[in-house]
Design an enzyme around this catalytic site. Structure first.
Site, PDB file in Angstrom:
ATOM      1  N   GLU A 298       0.804  -1.211   0.000  1.00 46.15           N
ATOM      2  CA  GLU A 298       0.000   0.000   0.000  1.00 46.15           C
ATOM      3  C   GLU A 298       0.847   1.276   0.000  1.00 46.15           C
ATOM      4  O   GLU A 298       0.322   2.370  -0.248  1.00 46.15           O
ATOM      5  CB  GLU A 298      -0.936   0.016   1.218  1.00 46.15           C
ATOM      6  CG  GLU A 298      -2.056  -1.014   1.184  1.00 46.15           C
ATOM      7  CD  GLU A 298      -3.059  -0.764   0.064  1.00 46.15           C
ATOM      8  OE1 GLU A 298      -3.106   0.358  -0.473  1.00 46.15           O
ATOM      9  OE2 GLU A 298      -3.787  -1.703  -0.295  1.00 46.15           O
TER      10      GLU A 298
ATOM     11  N   GLU B 299       8.106 -21.863   7.858  1.00 48.55           N
ATOM     12  CA  GLU B 299       8.238 -21.006   9.034  1.00 48.55           C
ATOM     13  C   GLU B 299       9.161 -21.620  10.090  1.00 48.55           C
ATOM     14  O   GLU B 299       9.655 -20.917  10.976  1.00 48.55           O
ATOM     15  CB  GLU B 299       6.884 -20.702   9.647  1.00 48.55           C
ATOM     16  CG  GLU B 299       6.204 -21.851  10.341  1.00 48.55           C
ATOM     17  CD  GLU B 299       4.942 -21.400  11.066  1.00 48.55           C
ATOM     18  OE1 GLU B 299       4.942 -21.468  12.309  1.00 48.55           O
ATOM     19  OE2 GLU B 299       3.982 -20.985  10.396  1.00 48.55           O
TER      20      GLU B 299
END
Length: 301
Positions: A84, A115
């Site tokens: 953004e 992960e």
């Protein structure tokens, strides 16, 4: 036992022990009540958030980059904030980046085991060629994700500044951080589902870090997005409204100024407030590091 059961985010919430038998009305009422505690939890760590912002601004103002590193939901929250920045503040896509365990394919489908790989976190940052000019924010609700720990640890070894963002106190990854932001959001209504309160808290914190940093970098005048990238009809119309609000001119005058500046909102505003030419304003804004208020002040003095 691996210690997960001791984490606040993994504990069962006593308020929702009968979640499966609640009505929809009861479920959403409970969720809303729990969500209201998130802002309070974030408020408790505002000093740490402020410290983090000072670090990020210092690095970015000198040409450095910001990396959000995370796995699963944490990585996606980082990606959401990073992507953004270019449309909102006209930043380069390189200025704020997200690094996800498993790569961009993990946005849609979880990459099993990624992960848990500490070395992978280190290697992924190596691929970005980070330096001591950069800053890395490691995001992990549990505060113990090996991928994030590996990335933060590596970042420290090459002299980059590091920040941890977690939802548990005394988090393992905090040892690798210059600033540790530990937002204790407590047990989720759905046990262990940290896409709920923990993720909401992390989104709030990243909103603060990126927005406050961009304000300091001169990407805002008054409370207006003056560095908006007017790349489509909606954003061009927004650019006109921003210029109108900042200068009190008509829509037609705003459009004329924006056309002259190739829809550079900052230049249009300073032109209209000072009657300087587009070229003169461009030079002035360059001198003031793109800060509109400082540019106007230069002219008035």
């Amino acid at each position: 036992m691996n210690g997960l059961e001791k984490l606040a985010t993994e504990r069962s919430n006593p308020k929702t022990s009968k979640l499966d038998s609640m009505s929809v009305k009861e479920i959403i009422k409970t969720m809303n009540e729990e969500d209201q505690t998130v802002a309070i939890a974030v408020a408790k760590v505002l000093p740490q958030i402020e410290d983090a912002i000072h670090i990020v601004y210092d690095k970015l103002s000198k040409g450095g980059r910001l990396f959000y590193v995370g796995a699963g939901t944490s990585g996606r929250i980082g990606l959401l904030d990073a992507v953004e920045c270019p449309p909102t503040f006209s930043t380069s896509p390189q200025m704020v980046q997200a690094v996800l365990a498993g790569g961009l394919s993990a946005v849609m489908v979880a990459v099993e085991g990624a992960e848990d790989d500490k070395e992978l976190g280190e290697n992924d940052l190596m691929q970005k060629k980070i330096t001591s000019s950069d800053v890395v924010i490691g995001i992990a609700a549990s505060g113990r994700t090996p991928y994030v720990a590996g990335a933060l640890s590596y970042a420290q070894t090459i002299g980059a500044k590091t920040i941890s963002l977690t939802s548990n106190m005394q988090a393992a990854i905090s040892q690798f951080a210059n600033v540790a932001i530990e937002v204790e959001t407590g047990p989720e209504i759905l046990t262990g589902s940290t896409r709920l309160k923990a993720a909401t808290a992390h989104k709030m914190v990243l909103n603060m870090i990126s927005t406050a940093t961009m304000i300091q970098l001169g990407k805002v005048y008054q409370n207006l997005m003056v560095d908006v990238h007017a790349s489509n009809f909606k954003l061009k119309e927004r650019a006109k409204r921003i210029v109108c609000e900042a200068t009190n001119v008509t829509n037609e005058e705003a459009e004329k100024a924006l056309t002259e500046t190739q829809f550079n909102v900052k230049q249009a505003i300073v032109m209209l407030l000072t009657e300087f030419t587009a070229d003169e304003v461009a030079v002035l804004l360059n001198k003031t590091d793109g800060k509109v208020r400082a540019a106007i002040g230069e002219i008035k003095h």
